[in-house]
Enzyme design. Sequence first.
Site, PDB file in Angstrom:
ATOM      1  N   ARG A  79      -3.133 -60.793 -39.683  1.00  0.00           N
ATOM      2  CA  ARG A  79      -2.065 -60.115 -38.949  1.00  0.00           C
ATOM      3  C   ARG A  79      -0.890 -61.025 -38.613  1.00  0.00           C
ATOM      4  O   ARG A  79       0.218 -60.546 -38.412  1.00  0.00           O
ATOM      5  CB  ARG A  79      -2.642 -59.397 -37.734  1.00  0.00           C
ATOM      6  CG  ARG A  79      -3.468 -58.177 -38.178  1.00  0.00           C
ATOM      7  CD  ARG A  79      -4.140 -57.456 -37.038  1.00  0.00           C
ATOM      8  NE  ARG A  79      -5.118 -58.255 -36.339  1.00  0.00           N
ATOM      9  CZ  ARG A  79      -6.383 -58.427 -36.707  1.00  0.00           C
ATOM     10  NH1 ARG A  79      -6.834 -57.846 -37.796  1.00  0.00           N
ATOM     11  NH2 ARG A  79      -7.196 -59.165 -36.001  1.00  0.00           N
ATOM     12  N   GLU A 116     -15.113 -65.403 -32.399  1.00  0.00           N
ATOM     13  CA  GLU A 116     -15.930 -64.741 -31.383  1.00  0.00           C
ATOM     14  C   GLU A 116     -17.104 -63.963 -31.957  1.00  0.00           C
ATOM     15  O   GLU A 116     -18.047 -63.663 -31.250  1.00  0.00           O
ATOM     16  CB  GLU A 116     -15.074 -63.854 -30.468  1.00  0.00           C
ATOM     17  CG  GLU A 116     -14.439 -62.653 -31.127  1.00  0.00           C
ATOM     18  CD  GLU A 116     -13.063 -62.913 -31.717  1.00  0.00           C
ATOM     19  OE1 GLU A 116     -12.314 -61.949 -31.844  1.00  0.00           O
ATOM     20  OE2 GLU A 116     -12.734 -64.054 -32.079  1.00  0.00           O
TER      21      GLU A 116
END
Length: 193
Positions: A79, A116
């Site tokens: 992104r 994560e």
Amino acid sequence: MAQSDITIDALDKVGRQDAEYLVSLVRSIPGFPKEGIIFRDFIPVFADPKGLRILLEALEAALPVPASEFDSIAGLESRGFLFGPALAARMGKGFIAVRKAGKLPPETIGESYDLEYGSARVEIETDAVQAGERVLIVDDLIATGGTAKAATDLIDKVGGTVAGYGFVMRLEGLDGIDKLGGKPVSSLMAMPA
């Protein structure tokens, strides 16, 4: 604006109304990419001309360092690729692609990192950054800081210097910013991890 757990950080630099409009375009998708994660999807911003304008204006207004203190912008896949080149063009800067492993032609240099919900590796072309070049790293999200730290290590390895970091979103409670060596950081909005 609908109730949201997203708070406005440096996004307020474009005014409250525009900030709230941009936040309203961010979708929260529970359970993606795996259970226990809330994915923050800001892709709808790119389909919305007003939202895209606000995003670019906000990123520029919230730079963590003056534009004179960096020579190019490095966008992190994927992104960071969507707004990094537009921001670089808007500011008269070059763009550096920090890609997922195996996506660039040789010669590349890579760095592995944890995120994560797993691990990954990023690469840059060995000649993408010139010796002494000052680079602003941009991405959509700072969570654990693994991707940004890996990109920093790559830029350092090829002789560049990271001037700072600009993120659209910051996940609270994961302390990713702490991995960035005290360099200047800005984020437009924050939300719980």
